[in-house]
Design a protein around this motif. Structure first.
Motif, PDB file in Angstrom:
ATOM      1  N   ASN A 257     -30.529  28.429   5.154  1.00 37.36           N
ATOM      2  CA  ASN A 257     -31.962  28.152   5.258  1.00 37.36           C
ATOM      3  C   ASN A 257     -32.305  26.841   4.557  1.00 37.36           C
ATOM      4  O   ASN A 257     -31.922  26.672   3.404  1.00 37.36           O
ATOM      5  CB  ASN A 257     -32.781  29.299   4.631  1.00 37.36           C
ATOM      6  N   PRO A 258     -33.007  25.942   5.239  1.00 36.92           N
ATOM      7  CA  PRO A 258     -33.398  25.975   6.647  1.00 36.92           C
ATOM      8  C   PRO A 258     -32.169  25.975   7.548  1.00 36.92           C
ATOM      9  O   PRO A 258     -31.127  25.429   7.180  1.00 36.92           O
ATOM     10  CB  PRO A 258     -34.206  24.689   6.823  1.00 36.92           C
ATOM     11  N   VAL A 262     -33.528  23.867  12.674  1.00 37.54           N
ATOM     12  CA  VAL A 262     -34.593  23.140  11.966  1.00 37.54           C
ATOM     13  C   VAL A 262     -34.158  21.703  11.707  1.00 37.54           C
ATOM     14  O   VAL A 262     -34.914  20.750  11.958  1.00 37.54           O
ATOM     15  CB  VAL A 262     -34.942  23.848  10.641  1.00 37.54           C
ATOM     16  N   TRP A 263     -32.928  21.547  11.234  1.00 36.07           N
ATOM     17  CA  TRP A 263     -32.435  20.199  10.945  1.00 36.07           C
ATOM     18  C   TRP A 263     -32.272  19.403  12.237  1.00 36.07           C
ATOM     19  O   TRP A 263     -32.596  18.202  12.289  1.00 36.07           O
ATOM     20  CB  TRP A 263     -31.090  20.278  10.209  1.00 36.07           C
ATOM     21  N   SER A 266     -35.767  18.427  13.640  1.00 35.50           N
ATOM     22  CA  SER A 266     -36.526  17.484  12.803  1.00 35.50           C
ATOM     23  C   SER A 266     -35.877  16.103  12.766  1.00 35.50           C
ATOM     24  O   SER A 266     -36.525  15.118  12.388  1.00 35.50           O
ATOM     25  CB  SER A 266     -36.637  18.034  11.380  1.00 35.50           C
TER      26      SER A 266
END
Length: 319
Positions: A257-258, A262-263, A266
């Motif tokens: 997490n994340p 997410v990575w 983004s």
């Protein structure tokens, strides 16, 4: 003492380096996944090298009982020439005083005196040829997030050769080196231990404990500019009392997490262990679900790693 069937998951990080380069990709990081996925990988060979180098350092000359020699290594003779497999084996047999036995049964000599032969198996391509499957099998280690490698340059102060003439200005300067590095990556590597095969290679409980210690301390021990700063973060070892049961795919029961999506979405990348945490709740649920088939669970965790899930009952002191 015999060992149980088992499996483990090992998580480590690397900063400012690539611990396992791909010579087919100009020594960039290995990528088993498509470019758009972004994750990078480490081979089992890389992990085994860390383990072997640690044992060579911690158990010089095979240790007190001369049973922990390492067969697979770069070793040179008194003339500086690299030893081949046959010569390496003969040198070990000589050091343990079994030259005569080795002429008819090198297999027995190497099993009795080489940690990596008992643990990882061997392909002995020198007559009489033989091979042994290793009871310990590692999977590929994959990064838990997309990673961007960077192409960098540097300079070497020392010229490549002496100046032969006063006007030879080119040799008065150093050379330029180039390399790929990754600023930060977190890797998870699965592994299994097969008790039935361990009986054939004589892998013992002591070998198993040395392996686990070597995974942790070998990662810390093997530091180099090219490999980067390596840090062991989490090691989970599950032993079974049912020889035909295995939870399997422990790496799919932990998450970062994340998370990787997410990575990826983004466009950013984690730059430090401070940026992430590891969730082991799904793995703990499975361990509790199958507790009647499990003999023992042990977890080692680096104090810098944030863990989601209560591992207190399994937590072990670090070596």
């Amino acid at each position: 003492m015999g060992i149980n069937n088992g499996e483990f998951i090992f998580i480590k990080s690397v900063k400012d380096g690539i611990p396992n380069r791909d010579p087919l990709q100009d020594s960039d990081a290995r990528r088993l996944f498509p470019e758009e996925d972004g994750r990078i990988s480490l081979s089992d060979v890389s992990i085994k090298r860390d383990v072997r180098d640690y044992v060579i350092s911690a158990e010089p000359d095979g240790g007190n009982d001369k049973k922990n020699y390492i067969f697979v290594q770069e070793k040179v003779n008194e003339k500086g020439k690299l030893l081949g497999r046959g010569s390496l084996a003969e040198s070990i047999a000589k050091e343990v005083g079994k030259e005569k036995e080795a002429k008819t049964n090198m297999k027995s000599v190497l099993i009795d005196h080489c940690f990596d032969v008992r643990t990882f198996g061997i392909v002995y391509s020198v007559k009489p040829k033989f091979n042994l499957t290793g009871p310990v099998q590692f999977g590929w280690a994959h990064s838990l997030h997309p990673v961007d490698s960077q192409y960098i340059q540097g300079t070497v102060v020392m010229p490549s050769s002496d100046i032969k003439n006063d006007g030879d200005e080119g040799k008065t300067q150093g050379t330029i080196w180039t390399s790929y590095i990754v600023p930060f990556a977190l890797f998870a590597m699965p592994g299994v231990i097969n008790a039935k095969i361990a009986e054939q290679t004589k892998m013992s409980k002591e070998d198993q404990e040395l392996l686990l210690k070597a995974l942790w301390q070998g990662t810390q021990h093997r530091q180099a500019r090219g490999r980067g700063q390596q840090q062991p973060l989490l090691l989970v070892h599950v032993e079974y009392n049912d020889p035909y049961f295995r939870i399997g795919y422990l790496e799919d029961l932990i998450s970062m997490n994340p998370g990787e999506e997410v990575w990826r979405n983004s466009g950013k990348r984690p730059s430090s262990i401070k940026d992430v945490s590891i969730n082991v709740e799904a793995m703990l649920e499975k361990i509790n679900m199958y507790k009647d088939k499990i003999a023992n669970v042990r977890i080692w965790v680096h104090p810098s790693l944030k863990i989601e899930g209560n591992i207190d009952q399994y937590k072990q002191p670090l070596w």
